[in-house]
Design a protein around this motif. Structure first.
Motif, PDB file in Angstrom:
ATOM      1  N   ASP A 196       0.850  -1.198   0.000  1.00 32.97           N
ATOM      2  CA  ASP A 196       0.000   0.000   0.000  1.00 32.97           C
ATOM      3  C   ASP A 196       0.882   1.243   0.000  1.00 32.97           C
ATOM      4  N   GLN A 197       0.702   2.092  -1.011  1.00 31.26           N
ATOM      5  CA  GLN A 197       1.579   3.246  -1.100  1.00 31.26           C
ATOM      6  C   GLN A 197       0.950   4.367  -1.911  1.00 31.26           C
ATOM      7  N   VAL A 198       1.424   5.574  -1.625  1.00 32.61           N
ATOM      8  CA  VAL A 198       1.084   6.767  -2.393  1.00 32.61           C
ATOM      9  C   VAL A 198       2.396   7.379  -2.841  1.00 32.61           C
ATOM     10  N   ARG A 199       2.525   7.645  -4.136  1.00 31.95           N
ATOM     11  CA  ARG A 199       3.783   8.189  -4.658  1.00 31.95           C
ATOM     12  C   ARG A 199       3.675   9.705  -4.799  1.00 31.95           C
ATOM     13  N   VAL A 200       4.728  10.371  -4.360  1.00 34.19           N
ATOM     14  CA  VAL A 200       4.780  11.822  -4.392  1.00 34.19           C
ATOM     15  C   VAL A 200       6.008  12.242  -5.174  1.00 34.19           C
TER      16      VAL A 200
END
Length: 211
Positions: A196-200
């Motif tokens: 689970d990840q959000v890329r910035v």
């Protein structure tokens, strides 16, 4: 335990806003270059003010609260242990000025020390520890204050080469749904492990993508 919610959070001017939820019991990676990840971590825990957006813990807006009132534990990049203090005193430092029942906090801290296998190191100073042990001491210090949320700034991956999820899994109090854990990292091995990840993207790449 509580959900951590970032609402259109901007740590550095011109960076893209970040919106994500980390439910209690979940570990979510914020995939970002070290400069961006560290800036976001510091904003979430209250060490610096955001350029925009809000931080919520269990529905409470903590954006304008000081770190000690946020109920967020923090493991900074490198651990940032105090070199003149023993492991025992570094861990106890995490309990300072917390408005909790001291006996409960002390019992929980002893449990964390046992779960992270730190008992043999309690009277040592940080320079005598391995990198992996120092990381576990930093985890124990963050957890000693009984936080609802844990933020880990881990730009270079797990120091002892082990699985981060194994260590995080040892940190939840019994009969609780678990911590909301946010891991700010650029390490692909950690990202692959967490899933689970959000890329910035940093500001310059985000601007380029918007053209």
């Amino acid at each position: 335990m509580a959900t951590l919610r970032l609402c259109e959070l901007v740590a550095l001017p011109a960076d893209a806003p970040v919106t994500l939820d980390v439910p209690a019991g979940a570990t979510v990676a914020l995939a970002a270059p070290p400069r961006v990840g560290t800036a976001l971590a510091r904003v979430v825990v209250g060490l610096t003010a955001p350029a925009a957006g809000a931080v919520l813990v269990g529905g409470r807006d903590v954006t304008d609260l000081p770190p000690l009132r946020r109920r967020i534990g923090y493991v900074p990049a490198g651990g940032a242990l105090l070199p003149h203090l023993t492991v025992r005193r570094n861990i106890a430092y995490g309990q300072r000025k917390r408005e909790r029942v001291r006996e409960v906090a002390d019992t929980w801290a002893a449990t964390v020390v046992e779960r992270l296998e730190l008992a043999p190191t309690l009277d040592l100073r940080p320079h005598l520890l391995s990198e992996g042990q120092r990381f576990r001491v930093a985890l124990a210090r963050a957890m000693a204050c009984l936080p609802e949320v844990l933020v880990i700034d881990l730009p270079a991956g797990a120091p002892d080469g082990g699985r981060l999820t194994d260590l995080v899994g040892r940190l939840s109090p019994p009969d609780a749904p678990g911590l909301a854990v946010l891991v700010c990292t650029a390490d692909e091995a950690v990202l692959a492990e967490l899933g689970d990840q959000v890329r910035v993207a940093p500001a310059d790449l985000a601007a380029e993508a918007g053209r």
